[in-house]
Design an enzyme around this catalytic site. Structure first.
Site, PDB file in Angstrom:
ATOM      1  N   LYS A  58       1.063   3.532  -8.056  1.00 48.93           N
ATOM      2  CA  LYS A  58       0.587   3.968  -9.513  1.00 48.93           C
ATOM      3  C   LYS A  58       0.176   5.529  -9.308  1.00 48.93           C
ATOM      4  O   LYS A  58       0.022   6.248 -10.543  1.00 48.93           O
ATOM      5  CB  LYS A  58      -0.665   3.436 -10.206  1.00 48.93           C
ATOM      6  CG  LYS A  58      -0.368   2.013 -10.315  1.00 48.93           C
ATOM      7  CD  LYS A  58       0.533   1.879 -11.506  1.00 48.93           C
ATOM      8  CE  LYS A  58       0.965   0.435 -11.871  1.00 48.93           C
ATOM      9  NZ  LYS A  58       2.385   0.413 -12.235  1.00 48.93           N
ATOM     10  N   HIS A  64      14.512  -2.793  -9.987  1.00 49.08           N
ATOM     11  CA  HIS A  64      14.048  -3.936  -9.402  1.00 49.08           C
ATOM     12  C   HIS A  64      13.397  -4.813 -10.453  1.00 49.08           C
ATOM     13  O   HIS A  64      12.452  -4.491 -11.251  1.00 49.08           O
ATOM     14  CB  HIS A  64      12.825  -3.636  -8.416  1.00 49.08           C
ATOM     15  CG  HIS A  64      13.534  -3.124  -7.160  1.00 49.08           C
ATOM     16  ND1 HIS A  64      12.957  -3.036  -5.891  1.00 49.08           N
ATOM     17  CD2 HIS A  64      14.767  -2.664  -6.595  1.00 49.08           C
ATOM     18  CE1 HIS A  64      13.610  -2.688  -5.106  1.00 49.08           C
ATOM     19  NE2 HIS A  64      14.814  -2.489  -5.502  1.00 49.08           N
ATOM     20  N   PRO A 103      -1.954   3.787  -2.642  1.00 49.15           N
ATOM     21  CA  PRO A 103      -0.556   3.472  -2.875  1.00 49.15           C
ATOM     22  C   PRO A 103      -0.328   2.092  -3.165  1.00 49.15           C
ATOM     23  O   PRO A 103       0.913   2.036  -3.708  1.00 49.15           O
ATOM     24  CB  PRO A 103       0.097   4.240  -1.887  1.00 49.15           C
ATOM     25  CG  PRO A 103      -0.867   4.119  -0.563  1.00 49.15           C
ATOM     26  CD  PRO A 103      -2.309   4.181  -1.272  1.00 49.15           C
ATOM     27  N   TYR A 156       5.411  -6.823  -0.098  1.00 51.06           N
ATOM     28  CA  TYR A 156       3.844  -6.488   0.341  1.00 51.06           C
ATOM     29  C   TYR A 156       3.410  -7.531   1.131  1.00 51.06           C
ATOM     30  O   TYR A 156       3.261  -8.657   0.483  1.00 51.06           O
ATOM     31  CB  TYR A 156       3.240  -6.304  -1.171  1.00 51.06           C
ATOM     32  CG  TYR A 156       3.551  -4.990  -1.985  1.00 51.06           C
ATOM     33  CD1 TYR A 156       4.385  -5.156  -2.911  1.00 51.06           C
ATOM     34  CD2 TYR A 156       2.674  -3.952  -1.727  1.00 51.06           C
ATOM     35  CE1 TYR A 156       4.630  -3.999  -3.572  1.00 51.06           C
ATOM     36  CE2 TYR A 156       2.937  -2.921  -2.724  1.00 51.06           C
ATOM     37  CZ  TYR A 156       3.967  -2.802  -3.439  1.00 51.06           C
ATOM     38  OH  TYR A 156       4.354  -1.829  -4.192  1.00 51.06           O
ATOM     39  N   TYR A 186       1.992  -3.909 -12.711  1.00 55.86           N
ATOM     40  CA  TYR A 186       2.704  -3.492 -11.900  1.00 55.86           C
ATOM     41  C   TYR A 186       4.155  -2.486 -12.656  1.00 55.86           C
ATOM     42  O   TYR A 186       4.494  -1.454 -12.319  1.00 55.86           O
ATOM     43  CB  TYR A 186       3.527  -4.297 -10.996  1.00 55.86           C
ATOM     44  CG  TYR A 186       4.255  -3.802  -9.651  1.00 55.86           C
ATOM     45  CD1 TYR A 186       3.508  -3.704  -8.539  1.00 55.86           C
ATOM     46  CD2 TYR A 186       5.630  -3.139  -9.911  1.00 55.86           C
ATOM     47  CE1 TYR A 186       3.955  -2.925  -7.456  1.00 55.86           C
ATOM     48  CE2 TYR A 186       6.153  -2.498  -8.777  1.00 55.86           C
ATOM     49  CZ  TYR A 186       5.385  -2.475  -7.458  1.00 55.86           C
ATOM     50  OH  TYR A 186       5.918  -1.853  -6.574  1.00 55.86           O
TER      51      TYR A 186
HETATM   52  C1  PHB Z   1       7.153   3.834  -1.483  1.00 54.02           C
HETATM   53  O1  PHB Z   1       8.327   3.485  -1.497  1.00 54.02           O
HETATM   54  O2  PHB Z   1       7.042   4.714  -0.715  1.00 54.02           O
HETATM   55  C2  PHB Z   1       5.886   2.866  -1.878  1.00 54.02           C
HETATM   56  C3  PHB Z   1       6.634   1.838  -2.758  1.00 54.02           C
HETATM   57  C4  PHB Z   1       5.418   1.082  -3.323  1.00 54.02           C
HETATM   58  C5  PHB Z   1       4.376   1.514  -3.047  1.00 54.02           C
HETATM   59  C6  PHB Z   1       3.789   2.569  -2.173  1.00 54.02           C
HETATM   60  C7  PHB Z   1       4.790   3.309  -1.675  1.00 54.02           C
HETATM   61  O3  PHB Z   1       3.022   0.398  -3.497  1.00 54.02           O
END
Ligand code: PHB
Ligand code: APR
Length: 389
Positions: free
Chosen positions: A296, A72, A292, A200, A384
């Site tokens: 990280k 990505h 989450p 997000y 990130y």
């Molecule tokens: C996930 O794919 O479960 C996931 C991805 C990004 C995040 C948290 C969880 O920030």
């Protein structure tokens, strides 16, 4: 039993450390409280930094990751109907890799099996002894037998609920914590992802995240109250709520289906200091937890493992304890930056029960600054994709 490094915990931290040490000819034993199936049955996140990918490659465990992992180059933040893409490649030249933590853990176990490295599963009463001496040991019971492992060092890779951190005297241990007043309700569904990158979303109804595992396996989360129970949320209710929290252009692309996993996770930021006491070294969730939102958790565990591997190699191969003596400071220096980023992403993208109009204006101004400032987007991208080790 006798070994050089006794590793408590057969999660990603313990397994990766054992393989890196084995590559340097350093012996270790991994003790795991659960069965292998239980460990592999945990559904966790799935965004990997290049640092972790590099460590997987170092121990020859990157083949499946290279084949099935999805690169990505960016991610999308949304606020109501507004969408803002953060271009990792433009700002850092580095992508992230979407590949489930469960798959990482499976690959690490497969590599240990290939190398004939035994894991002692279903251990009980794990106890750490004489950590402040030069002859520590670990005892445990299994099948009614009591076993003692004499070792030089103990690596506490046993997660937040493990025994290792609790073996550090309270007079020495300092703990820092922020518990967030909401959780994440997550589902896994065998449906095509809504978008080629993660979304997000901050919305008047709260946070949401659209993620994925592969072209026919998607992972979605919505912010929920801590009093919510999984059984309160039907699949239909979940999908309806998700659609309300993401831009309508994305909601139009949403393919829904039955959830194959559904769970609620609380959100917390936690750090303990020091990460070393005598012959004990803490790695990963045993020492620190992140919400989450910044993806990280696994990546910061990998950074700890990198520093500890270097320190132990230095000790055994170069006869120097410089790495051992600086491990805690070195690991914590990066951990606190990762904690800040994860707290910042959580504060930016969630709705807090006690949030007032001023707080909301602060979120809106932060998002407006991200939209207008190359430096702000670059700072987000740099954190990130992963800070250097
Ligand atoms: C996930 O794919 O479960 C996931 C991805 C990004 C995040 C948290 C969880 O920030
Ligand atoms: N004895 C032996 N094993 C134990 C004990 C004990 N007393 N206590 C816990 N364990 C095992 C757990 O069963 C688990 O398999 O230690 C392992 C710790 O693994 P994780 O919790 O996955 O922690 P870590 O390896 O540091 O990985 C960090 O996991 O939770 C995610 O978000 C987190 O992604 C991060 C990653």
């Amino acid at each position: 039993m006798k070994t050089q490094v006794a590793i408590i915990g057969g999660g990603p931290s313990g397994l990766l450390l054992s393989l890196l040490l084995q590559k340097a000819g350093i012996d270790s034993v991994v003790l795991e409280r659960q069965t292998k199936e239980h460990v592999l049955g945990r559904i966790r996140a799935g965004v990997l930094e290049q640092g972790l990918v590099g460590l997987m490659r170092d121990v020859g465990v990157a083949d499946r990751l290279d084949k099935e992992g999805i690169l990505h180059d960016g991610t999308v933040l949304s606020y109501g109907e507004d969408r803002l893409r953060i271009d990792f490649r433009e700002h850092t030249g580095t992508p992230v890799v979407v590949y489930g933590q469960t798959e990482v853990t499976r690959d690490l176990y497969d590599a240990r099996d290939r190398l004939g490295m035994d894991t002692v599963f279903e251990v009980e009463d794990v106890t750490l002894h004489d950590l402040d001496s030069d002859a520590p040991s670990v005892s445990f019971t299994k099948g009614g037998d009591t076993v003692r492992i004499d070792c030089d060092f103990v690596a506490g890779c046993d997660g937040f609920h493990g025994v290792s951190r609790k073996s550090i005297p309270a007079s020495v241990l300092r703990e820092y914590e922020r518990v967030y007043p909401f959780g994440w309700l997550g589902i896994l569904s065998e449906t095509p992802p809504i978008h080629e990158e993660l979304i997000y979303a901050n919305s008047d109804r709260g946070f949401a995240l659209c993620s994925m595992r592969n072209p026919m396996l998607s992972r979605y989360y919505v912010q929920c109250s801590l009093s919510d129970k999984v059984e309160d949320w039907s699949d239909e209710a979940f999908w309806d709520e998700l659609k309300r929290r993401i831009p309508s252009v994305d909601a139009a692309n949403l393919v829904t289906g039955p959830s194959i996993e559904k769970s609620i996770a609380p959100l917390r930021s936690y750090v303990c200091e020091p990460m070393r006491w005598g012959r004990l070294f803490l790695c990963g969730d045993a020492a620190h937890i992140v919400p989450p939102t910044g993806a990280k958790g696994l990546n910061s565990a990998a950074a700890d493992v990198h520093y500890l591997n270097e320190a132990l190699r230095d000790h055994y191969l170069n006869g120097s304890d410089a790495g051992i003596d600086s491990y805690s400071a070195r690991a914590l220096a990066r951990v606190w930056k990762v904690e800040r980023f994860s707290w910042w992403m959580t504060s930016l993208l969630h709705r807090f029960p006690d949030q007032n109009d001023f707080d909301l204006k602060m979120q809106q101004a932060e998002l407006a600054f991200l939209r207008e400032s190359d430096a702000a987007r670059s700072a987000l991208a740099t954190n990130y994709v992963g800070l250097p080790y």
